[in-house]
Design an enzyme around this catalytic site. Structure first.
Site, PDB file in Angstrom:
ATOM      1  N   LEU A  65       2.724   4.193   0.159  1.00 21.02           N
ATOM      2  CA  LEU A  65       2.615   4.768  -1.183  1.00 21.02           C
ATOM      3  C   LEU A  65       2.729   6.289  -1.136  1.00 21.02           C
ATOM      4  CD1 LEU A  65      -0.296   2.393  -2.210  1.00 21.02           C
ATOM      5  CD2 LEU A  65       2.071   2.290  -3.034  1.00 21.02           C
ATOM      6  N   PRO A  66       2.981   6.926  -2.291  1.00 25.49           N
ATOM      7  CA  PRO A  66       3.249   8.370  -2.256  1.00 25.49           C
ATOM      8  C   PRO A  66       2.075   9.229  -1.753  1.00 25.49           C
ATOM      9  CG  PRO A  66       4.023   7.418  -4.329  1.00 25.49           C
ATOM     10  CD  PRO A  66       3.244   6.342  -3.625  1.00 25.49           C
ATOM     11  N   THR A  96       1.343   8.973   3.983  1.00 26.17           N
ATOM     12  CA  THR A  96       0.756  10.227   4.468  1.00 26.17           C
ATOM     13  C   THR A  96      -0.213  10.718   3.405  1.00 26.17           C
ATOM     14  OG1 THR A  96       2.785  10.782   5.655  1.00 26.17           O
ATOM     15  CG2 THR A  96       1.249  12.586   5.206  1.00 26.17           C
ATOM     16  N   LYS A 171      -0.776  13.561  12.235  1.00 29.05           N
ATOM     17  CA  LYS A 171       0.499  13.661  11.502  1.00 29.05           C
ATOM     18  C   LYS A 171       0.619  15.033  10.822  1.00 29.05           C
ATOM     19  CE  LYS A 171       3.763  12.701   8.373  1.00 29.05           C
ATOM     20  NZ  LYS A 171       5.112  12.313   8.454  1.00 29.05           N
ATOM     21  N   LYS A 246       4.006  19.053   0.193  1.00 34.19           N
ATOM     22  CA  LYS A 246       2.855  18.132   0.113  1.00 34.19           C
ATOM     23  C   LYS A 246       2.107  18.116   1.457  1.00 34.19           C
ATOM     24  CE  LYS A 246       1.915  13.293   0.554  1.00 34.19           C
ATOM     25  NZ  LYS A 246       2.475  12.005   0.887  1.00 34.19           N
TER      26      LYS A 246
END
Ligand code: NAD
Length: 296
Positions: A65-66, A96, A171, A246
């Site tokens: 998902l976003p 992420t 990450k 982001k």
């Protein structure tokens, strides 16, 4: 046969779910965009109209998902995954998101008897399609071993960073460094060009010197230096500026949460925010070159 419920069939989740179908898993697929579900159904997945329907028979649930708020709603919301998953199912979130949300959702899952992993990926849409992603895992060893046969069908490197949330932290450390490195590389190439050097010659020199790095050698931001990179096609495709922004914003949240000094990460976030505000949010993140060459 292992039943997989897959939620979030966008640029990354779509090809990842298709690879699981190709590998012979029984995949039930859901997205809020009906066309994305239709595409997976054509590839051989069972379409599902709701989250509840997607997860009710799944041994493993995967979400792509976003951002954090979507993950929170999908897992914790009414009609969501924790309410409807089969007892004992393994839950894997590949989105992420910030580490704190990942830890909260994993704790809620554990409270209901589910094992959960955060498993953000590196490798982009090309890696998702080719099944060569790197998975960066946070969670218990036992849960990771349960997930491994499925993750191996979507990626080639499966790295265990630590407990729940650690995958997200690792990450974001990587992507903060990538953002800084891309800006540094663009800055140096542009300075050379403005002093009369050919960017290709300069890139060749730095690649054999101590400034060598991935952005320079594999993903050069200057047009005319390399083929088959976004800079060679007007910065179309690749990893968007807004996605980098982001991730740099998540990195600043992690820096604050951990009490870490990240002056270059902070500056990189500001530079990418300006680049996005200049109208380049959808271009590949190597288009930051335009910011320095003056054609922004
Ligand atoms: P995307 O926007 O293309 O896909 C997300 C999908 O989730 C969309 O199809 C959307 O309709 C769906 N969705 C949103 N809320 C939903 C809900 N409640 N239920 C069901 N479906 C829902 O994004 P993407 O590029 O696939 O990225 C997904 C994640 O992977 C992001 O966290 C991103 O940061 C990360 N990521 C992306 C890349 C990349 O190159 N695109 C690389 C590495 C990591």
């Amino acid at each position: 046969m292992t039943n997989i419920g897959f939620i979030g069939l966008g640029n990354m989740g779509g090809p990842m779910a298709q690879n699981l179908v190709k590998a012979g898993f029984a995949v039930t697929a859901h997205d809020i965009v009906p066309q994305a579900v239709q595409k997976l159904a054509e590839a051989g997945a069972t379409p599902a109209a709701t989250t509840a329907e997607t997860v009710k028979n799944a041994d493993i649930v995967i979400t792509m998902l976003p951002a954090g708020e979507h993950v929170e709603t999908a897992y914790l919301g009414a009609g969501g995954i924790l309410e409807n998953a089969k007892p004992g199912a393994l839950l894997i979130d590949c989105s992420t998101i910030n580490a704190q949300t990942a830890r909260q959702v994993a704790a809620a899952a554990k409270g209901k008897g589910f094992d959960m992993l955060d498993a953000p990926v590196s490798g982009g849409t090309a890696g998702a399609a080719a099944g060569t992603l790197t998975f960066i895992i946070g969670g218990d060893d036992a849960a990771l071993e349960r997930a491994r046969p499925v993750l191996e069908k979507m990626g080639k490197n499966i790295m265990h960073a630590g407990k729940n949330g650690a995958g997200q932290v690792a990450k974001i450390c990587n992507n903060m460094l990538l953002g800084v490195m891309m800006i540094g590389t663009a800055e140096a190439l542009n300075m050379g060009a403005k002093n009369g050097l050919d960017p290709k010659t300069l890139s060749g020199i730095m690649a054999k010197s101590s400034g060598r790095n991935w952005a320079l050698e594999v993903y050069n931001p200057m047009p005319g230096v390399m083929e088959n990179v976004p800079a060679a096609r007007g910065y179309e495709g690749g990893f968007g500026t807004d996605l980098m922004l982001k991730d740099l914003t998540l990195a600043q949240a992690a820096a604050e949460a951990g009490g870490a000094e990240t002056p270059l990460g902070k500056a990189a976030r500001e530079i990418y925010a300006r680049h996005s505000a200049d109208g380049h949010g959808k271009l590949d993140f190597s288009s930051i070159q335009k910011h320095f060459s003056g054609d922004a």
